[in-house]
Design a protein around this motif. Structure first.
Motif, PDB file in Angstrom:
ATOM      1  N   UNK A 478     -36.344 -22.540 -10.287  1.00 43.06           N
ATOM      2  CA  UNK A 478     -34.837 -22.661 -10.945  1.00 43.06           C
ATOM      3  C   UNK A 478     -33.863 -22.349  -9.707  1.00 43.06           C
ATOM      4  N   UNK A 479     -33.952 -21.733  -9.002  1.00 43.64           N
ATOM      5  CA  UNK A 479     -32.826 -21.385  -8.071  1.00 43.64           C
ATOM      6  C   UNK A 479     -32.900 -22.423  -7.216  1.00 43.64           C
ATOM      7  N   UNK A 480     -33.608 -23.257  -6.624  1.00 42.98           N
ATOM      8  CA  UNK A 480     -33.827 -24.344  -5.836  1.00 42.98           C
ATOM      9  C   UNK A 480     -33.093 -25.598  -6.500  1.00 42.98           C
ATOM     10  N   UNK A 481     -33.306 -25.663  -7.794  1.00 43.75           N
ATOM     11  CA  UNK A 481     -32.662 -26.903  -8.614  1.00 43.75           C
ATOM     12  C   UNK A 481     -31.289 -26.671  -8.659  1.00 43.75           C
ATOM     13  N   UNK A 482     -31.149 -25.456  -8.964  1.00 42.71           N
ATOM     14  CA  UNK A 482     -29.516 -24.762  -9.000  1.00 42.71           C
ATOM     15  C   UNK A 482     -28.757 -25.303  -7.954  1.00 42.71           C
TER      16      UNK A 482
END
Length: 705
Positions: A478-482
């Motif tokens: 989720x963090x990398x996509x954000x």
């Protein structure tokens, strides 16, 4: 070389023009000669290495069932070295899997022209020809294969099927006899011969062969279906047929056709509730199944669920506008529910096709009267009465020995009789030609048909499964996509998705982009190596992916997703390294593989790679202790080296963190069963089935025997 050589010559002539000194010119000539020698020696070698590398990657894609991708790689090899047989052969396998049978046949022919000793090419071409109904050509290919390998199971089986389809029953019987003499426990051969017996009208021997097939293996759903159809069609024993259909459904619970046919059996046993339940389930499995909707519509009509029945018949007509059975039944229901104009519209279409259908004319006359069209109703009524009188005269004339019955009236009467008939599905249980694809398989245990749920992997493509909760959450993803640093949205899955040509090209373009970025002189970011590694994973090049994940880790030692990606890339590479592909494709009759140093070396390599995978997953768990998917994958790694106790420990820890982790219950249940703990194994499989892991029920059924 066509590009570089002129540049070398230009360099030579520029030197010649710059100086007339003999020593300098001699040195220049020596330099040029050395360059040309270097090109002559290196370029062909590089071309060979690159071609072999592209071939290997193409076979990787073929192994992972990415057929479109593999074809692209083989196209490159064919373009570079059109005289090689192997790329045509492997491309034919990909085309066969994509049901491009003509293309597969043509590629096999090209492979055989270049190397007539690739025995598997005759097998693939035979299957392609058999599917294209060139049965003689298929038999010719199988016979070539049998000359090289006289006891080859698949060649014999496929040849027998072709002979049966050609109605050469004597030849087929001889081929089956040869096959069963060599392989007396080959259950498919008994199933094939049973269908031969049915074609010959010998139901007793057919049942005997099916019974023997089931004795050898109770895991072939088609055997139970064939026996059920014999009981139903030849003996009208619906109760006995129902028992066999129950067994087939337990083995193959996702095929709607089985539920449709079981519903038909229940209907004939007056089990209306059970039949309706089966039709409902068939529609839930295959919402587009026209037969299921049609039959359910008829049953709903019988219990006066008229509006629901109209919905079913309307669905049938949207799919098959010329289905007059459904249209006539819907017209009757429209009449019953007072929708007279809709009924007339349906009757108009039925009567346009069957103008002498007296029951339809009479029904339309009633509808017209209901809407006040008395004249139209009178015309239809009179026409219907005239047809009834005509039919009566024909019947009387026939009884008197005259042959005046008209085919048109008889055919329309036959149509009328079919209007209220439940349909069954023609289940294709014929033993089809098959190909023993040696480039595919699983490495966990090739002798075990029940496989664990596979490892989870990072992917840009997530396949939806309505029965499972496939929102696999990892905070780092989720963090990398954000951060929007990746070209595509990253996800997590354990279900491979086959890519289309445009999707494949996107990843090749992305690789080219990152090649340019990473070739620049500025400081490289770990996420760029990670992104290119993901593209390599998408195009089935795990070796390059491992290298890029490693560079990403070197740049960012706490990059948990890079460790996870590298662990799966290593697993993919291990699968490719251990697949059982022959060193060459020449026939090797009468030889058997023997254990030796190579086998021991492969075992050591497997253990070493598994330890690397586990080390990567341990790094993930150090950085992200609640990552249940890394824990699950670690359990799968232990399965490969047959350390079932550690695998169970991993799955248990994953379940403790995520109590609804169906895949972990399933795999832990299988490990308990392998270790002889049936009670715990069955309990886990039951829970896994509850959580949407459908193969659980198949395993539970086997364990109950």
């Amino acid at each position: 070389m066509a590009v570089l050589a002129p540049a070398i010559y230009r360099f030579y002539f520029s030197l010649k023009q710059m100086t007339t000194d003999s020593n300098t010119l001699t040195d220049a000539r020596l330099i040029v000669a050395a360059c040309l020698a270097l090109i002559a020696s290196i370029l062909p070698l590089n071309a060979q290495i690159n071609t072999q590398q592209v071939m290997n990657i193409g076979r990787n894609a073929l192994y992972f069932e990415d057929y479109l991708l593999s074809i692209q790689y083989f196209n490159q090899v064919v373009k570079a070295k059109p005289y090689l047989a192997e790329p045509y052969f492997y491309r034919s396998i990909a085309k066969l899997e994509l049901e491009d049978y003509k293309g597969a046949e043509e590629d096999c022919s090209l492979a055989i022209e270049r190397n007539p000793f690739i025995v598997d090419a005759y097998q693939v071409r035979g299957i392609a020809r058999q599917t294209l109904r060139d049965l003689r050509g298929a038999i010719a290919d199988y016979e070539v294969g049998l000359r090289h390998m006289p006891e080859h199971k698949v060649f014999l089986m496929n040849k027998a099927v072709c002979e049966q389809e050609l109605k050469e029953y004597g030849k087929a019987d001889t081929t089956y006899a040869t096959l069963l003499r060599i392989y007396p426990k080959y259950e498919n051969a008994y199933l094939g011969r049973a269908q031969l017996r049915l074609a010959q009208g010998d139901t007793i021997q057919a049942v005997a062969d099916v019974d023997h097939c089931i004795e050898l293996s109770r895991n072939l759903s088609s055997a139970f279906v064939i026996r059920a159809e014999i009981s139903m069609k030849y003996h009208k024993d619906f109760a006995l047929a129902l028992k066999d259909m129950d067994e087939a459904i337990k083995l193959e619970p996702n095929y709607a056709g089985y539920f449709i046919n079981r519903a038909y059996m229940k209907y004939n046993l007056d089990d209306y509730f059970g039949a309706m339940a089966d039709y409902d389930y068939a529609v839930s499995l295959d919402p587009t199944n026209v037969t299921a909707h049609f039959n359910r519509g008829l049953m709903r009509t019988e219990v006066s669920e008229n509006n629901k029945a109209i919905e079913d018949f309307s669905y049938v007509l949207r799919s098959e506008p010329d289905n007059f059975l459904a249209r006539y039944n819907r017209a009757l229901l429209y009449y019953k529910t007072g929708q007279y104009r809709q009924a007339i519209a349906d009757y108009d279409l039925v009567l346009e096709r069957y103008p002498n259908f007296e029951a339809g004319l009479f029904a339309r006359s009633e509808c017209k009267r209901k809407i006040g069209d008395m004249a139209g109703g009178e015309r239809d009524y009179n026409r219907s009465r005239d047809l009834q009188k005509q039919k009566k005269r024909i019947t009387e004339a026939t009884d008197a020995g005259e042959e005046e019955a008209t085919e048109q009236v008889e055919s329309e009467s036959a149509v009328m009789n079919k209007f209220h008939t439940l349909l069954t599905v023609e289940t294709d249980n014929s033993v089809k030609a098959k190909y023993e694809n040696k480039t595919r398989g699983r490495i966990q245990d090739n002798n075990v048909k029940i496989d664990p749920e596979p490892m989870f992997f990072l992917s840009y493509y997530i396949k939806e499964d309505k029965l499972r909760d496939n929102t696999n959450y990892i905070k780092e993803v989720t963090d990398l996509n954000a951060s929007r640093l990746l070209p595509f949205t990253l996800g997590l899955s354990n279900v491979p998705v086959r890519l289309f040509e445009d999707e494949i090209q996107k990843h090749f373009n992305s690789i080219d982009y990152y090649n340019g970025v990473l070739a620049a002189g500025r400081q490289h970011r770990s996420v760029d190596f990670f992104a290119r590694a993901m593209d390599f994973i998408m195009v089935k090049n795990p070796a390059q992916a491992i290298a890029d994940f490693t560079r990403a880790i070197e740049a960012s030692p706490k990059f948990a997703l890079a460790f996870m990606g590298r662990s799966y890339a290593r697993y993919q590479q291990l699968q490719l390294d251990t697949q059982a592909t022959p060193a060459d494709n020449r026939p090797t009759t009468g030889t058997t593989a023997k254990p030796g140093g190579e086998g021991m070396l492969m075992e050591k390599k497997t253990n070493y790679t598994i330890n690397e995978i586990i080390a990567d997953l341990n790094h993930v768990l150090e950085l992200s202790p609640r990552n249940v998917y890394a824990m699950f994958n670690k359990g799968n790694a232990y399965i490969i080296i047959k350390n079932y106790t550690e695998a169970i420990t991993c799955y248990t820890e994953a379940i403790d963190i995520k109590p609804d982790f169906g895949e972990a219950y399933y795999n832990r249940g299988l490990m308990y069963l392998r270790m002889g703990n049936k009670e715990r194994g069955v309990a886990d499989l039951s829970k896994a089935g509850e959580l949407g892991i459908l193969p659980s029920y198949n395993v539970l059924k086997r364990m109950s025997r």
